[in-house]
Scaffold this active site. Structure first.
Site, PDB file in Angstrom:
ATOM      1  N   ASP A 195      32.905  12.453  57.401  1.00  0.00           N
ATOM      2  CA  ASP A 195      32.337  12.745  58.876  1.00  0.00           C
ATOM      3  C   ASP A 195      30.901  11.896  59.078  1.00  0.00           C
ATOM      4  O   ASP A 195      30.380  11.675  57.973  1.00  0.00           O
ATOM      5  CB  ASP A 195      32.211  13.947  59.336  1.00  0.00           C
TER       6      ASP A 195
HETATM    7  C1  GLC Z   1      31.590  12.976  64.926  1.00  0.00           C
HETATM    8  C2  GLC Z   1      32.841  14.025  64.896  1.00  0.00           C
HETATM    9  C3  GLC Z   1      33.966  13.261  64.286  1.00  0.00           C
HETATM   10  C4  GLC Z   1      34.129  11.717  64.952  1.00  0.00           C
HETATM   11  C5  GLC Z   1      33.000  11.091  64.115  1.00  0.00           C
HETATM   12  C6  GLC Z   1      32.651   9.642  64.689  1.00  0.00           C
HETATM   13  O1  GLC Z   1      30.393  13.551  64.677  1.00  0.00           O
HETATM   14  O2  GLC Z   1      32.758  15.066  64.019  1.00  0.00           O
HETATM   15  O3  GLC Z   1      35.291  13.926  65.042  1.00  0.00           O
HETATM   16  O4  GLC Z   1      35.277  11.221  64.535  1.00  0.00           O
HETATM   17  O5  GLC Z   1      31.651  11.722  64.245  1.00  0.00           O
HETATM   18  O6  GLC Z   1      32.398   9.646  65.862  1.00  0.00           O
END
Ligand code: GLC
Length: 714
Positions: free
Chosen positions: A257
């Site tokens: 993430d």
């Molecule tokens: C965010 C979220 C995740 C998302 C990623 C990219 O913080 O936790 O679900 O896909 O970053 O935006």
């Protein structure tokens, strides 16, 4: 040596770490600005993936730098959060779960993939599969609700929809099942907070949707930000290598993430970026999203002999294999090559209108809906009435708010002969109550009052936990004033609640004549709502989460274990509250329609089964209401005596039937006896002979169910 092996053999360390690096792309009028990096990095082959970039032209501009100007010409992987539609927004996932319709779930994912691929995107950070039993957590809006079996059905349907049968197809997206795993039970419902639950809950509640996504062929998995009992998921060797790759056989790409690898330092398990990168790589994380930890930390980790080049090559191999499967090497410009025509977009908007209407859950209806055809004047009151820009909820990144349909617009379009007068009364979250008086005035001349209340789109989703589950701001004061005035005038009040979560609004349920839970219905919200209110569509949504009476009941869900002292109204020393019932305001699966349904004549066969057999469950359904409608019936089981106390209800199936007034029919469901096992802590299925209750009902309320027991035989 195959093509990828040969490529890896030819790559420098910087180029290898580039394939393990995903960075955000932001577009300015001066051209592409890659956050934390220049486009030179793409030319140098030291960035392998981009997120937050869309649009055929922009994507191809970046792709050309990689394919035609870098030394090895390895194409970029372009990824985006395609959570509930792309340009055409469908209801938030929690609302779409209320359809209980795997075909619809698959269809909207396929439609979203088509739109996203037309924008040059090849990977979706979806489906989000975090089971949640805590409406305080804002990301409940993004997920499948409270039940693991439902989550598993949604997982499989979404992966099929995003990926299709050929990952290299022009409209196929690599699906990334997220956030692995057990993100939902964050402490106190606070996003990103620590998670500390039992191993059995991890296996039985939070793992099944991911197991289903892997079985359906999900190409990617994203670990959760959170730690599980002190071990951050981004570094969780036991669950990532042991369970995900080992037991579930996942051989796809694990993408961290956002900045999560660097955050291992904040978790307190890594002293520096090299240690953080080492932990993530050893846990099996292949792509570092936005932390720059692999590019900066792994060279140091190699020098310290914390990691090996083989471990790096293994990750590179999985990333390159995914790019090959996506057809990016053969046709890097295929996605984004052609824009869809207006007819396709119009058709998709009509689908969004249909899905939005079907997501609506009617919680109450004291003969107020559907609106009588004679309605000539409507008072539409509340801060969500003319709030088109709020109707799509969180994660509506590419939608065009100017094209969304508000409730007021939808009602005016549906009721051409009527006068629709609107007043917001208050803002969604503000304290100013000076506008309430004006709303009361417009009630006087109205035939009916539509009260549009709820949350702003930004009050759910990521980083949007709420400790209070009531209406925000001064909306409760507005609603009580309007309802009191309308009652005095003898006018019906239909309340529509827009939210990314169940809200604790017993006072509203008690006073309004009808209440619709609309979630965030999507870009066609006003038309979807009008279709339900006018009776064009009979509400068929069923809530995928229990609605609490108060936040004090949370976590609240139907799959609770019995406890040694189950609630007994005649015994103080049993599991219950002094001030509220244990039961939710509305149970999982609850939802009214314009029909009136009864269940009868449950037949379960055979009465004795072995693990390899299938159980047939049939139940008769009758509609003795005045309007055609669709009923959903749910199949639950309860293993009364087992080596581990089993939940009072386990969802194992659902079926639907549409009936005209006076009609009846039979719903037939099948359940494999093997589904009645549970997982041992070694993840092996435990099948224990004995009696099992088979229950069928309109929702997770045992008092409304038909029950028959069968015997499981060794
Ligand atoms: C965010 C979220 C995740 C998302 C990623 C990219 O913080 O936790 O679900 O896909 O970053 O935006």
């Amino acid at each position: 040596m195959n093509r990828i092996g040969a490529l890896i053999a030819d790559m420098t360390l910087a180029e290898k770490l580039g394939q393990l690096t995903m960075t955000a792309a932001g577009y300015t009028v001066t051209g592409p600005v890659i956050a934390g990096d220049s486009t030179d990095a793409i030319r140098a082959g030291t960035i392998g993936s981009l997120l937050n970039l869309y649009g055929g032209g922009q994507v191809h501009e970046m792709q050309r730098l990689a394919v035609e100007e870098s030394r090895l010409g390895i194409p970029l992987l372009i990824a985006f959060d395609v959570i509930h539609g792309h340009r055409t927004l469908f209801p938030v996932p929690l609302g779409e779960a209320a359809l209980f319709d795997p075909e619809a779930w698959e269809l909207t994912a396929r439609e979203a993939a088509t739109e996203a691929a037309a924008d040059g995107i090849a990977m979706a950070f979806a489906p989000m599969l975090d089971v949640s039993r805590d409406p305080r957590w804002g990301r409940t809006a993004e997920g499948p609700g409270e039940d693991p079996w439902l989550g598993a059905q949604i997982a499989a349907a979404k992966v099929r929809g995003f990926q299709g049968s050929d990952l290299a197809a022009a409209a196929a997206l690599a699906a990334v099942a997220k956030h692995f795993c057990a993100y939902g039970p964050v402490t106190a419902g606070r996003d990103y907070a620590s998670v500390d639950i039992s191993e059995r809950s991890v296996l039985e509640v939070h793992l099944p949707p991911f197991a289903a996504a892997i079985a359906a062929g999900a190409a990617g998995v994203m670990p959760a930000f959170t730690d599980l009992a002190g071990i951050p998921m981004t570094a969780h060797v036991g669950l990532l290598r042991g369970v995900l790759r080992g037991r579930l056989g996942f051989d796809g790409v694990i993408v961290s993430d956002y900045n999560a690898i660097a955050e291992l330092m904040r978790h307190g398990v890594a002293a520096d970026l090299a240690e953080a990168a080492t932990l993530a790589l050893k846990a099996g994380v292949d792509i570092d999203m936005m932390a720059n930890a692999y590019r900066i930390g792994l060279p140091v980790a190699l020098q310290r002999e914390l990691v090996s080049m083989t471990e790096i090559d293994d990750a590179v191999r999985r990333v390159l294999t995914l790019k090959l499967r996506l057809g990016l090497f053969e046709q890097p410009y295929r996605r984004g090559a052609s824009a869809e025509g207006a007819p396709a977009l119009e058709r998709r908007r009509r689908l969004a209108r249909e899905i939005g209407a079907r997501a609506v859950v009617m919680l109450k209806n004291d003969a107020a809906l559907p609106l009588p055809g004679a309605v000539r004047r409507l008072a539409v009151i509340g801060p969500l009435a003319d709030a088109a820009d709020q109707m799509c909820g969180p994660w509506s990144l590419v939608g065009q708010p100017g094209t969304y349909v508000s409730v007021v617009a939808g009602l005016r379009s549906a009721l051409l002969g009527a006068q629709v007068v609107h007043s917001p009364g208050v803002t969604i979250g503000g304290d100013d109550i000076s506008g309430i008086a004006g709303t009361l005035d417009i009630c006087s001349a109205a035939d009916a009052v539509i009260l549009c209340v709820g949350e702003a789109a930004a009050m759910s989703g990521e980083a949007a936990s709420r400790a209070c589950l009531d209406l925000p701001g001064q909306q409760r004061r507005l609603a009580l004033s309007v309802i009191d005035r309308a009652k005095a005038l003898g006018k019906p009040v239909i309340a529509i609640v827009f939210s990314g979560r169940p809200l604790a609004v017993p006072w509203l349920i008690e006073r309004a004549d009808a209440v619709l839970a609309a979630w965030f219905p999507g870009c066609e919200a006003g038309h979807s709502i009008a279709d339900v209110i006018t009776g064009q569509v009979s509400p068929s949504g069923r809530t995928p989460m229990s609605w609490p009476r108060a936040v004090g009941q949370v976590p609240i869900f139907f799959g609770q274990r019995p406890s040694g002292r189950p609630a007994d109204p005649d015994n103080a020393y049993t599991s219950k509250y002094l001030d509220l019932p244990n039961e939710p305001l509305f149970p999982f699966g609850y939802g009214l329609s314009y029909g009136r349904f009864g269940l009868s004549n449950l037949r379960v066969s055979p009465h004795e089964v072995t693990a390899s057999e299938q159980i047939e469950v049939r139940v008769d359904v009758a509609n003795d209401g005045a309007r055609a409608a669709e009923q959903t019936v749910f199949l639950f089981v309860h293993d009364r005596i087992a080596s581990v106390a089993r939940p009072l209800l386990e969802l194992k199936g659902f079926g639907k039937i549409a009936l005209r007034p006076g009609e009846s029919g039979t719903v037939t469901l099948y359940i494999a006896a093997a589904e009645l096992r549970f997982l041992g802590l070694d993840l092996r299925p435990v099948f224990e002979p004995g009696e099992v209750e088979i229950m069928v009902g309109p929702c997770a309320d045992r008092s409304l169910m038909l029950v028959q027991s069968i015997r499981l035989c060794a």
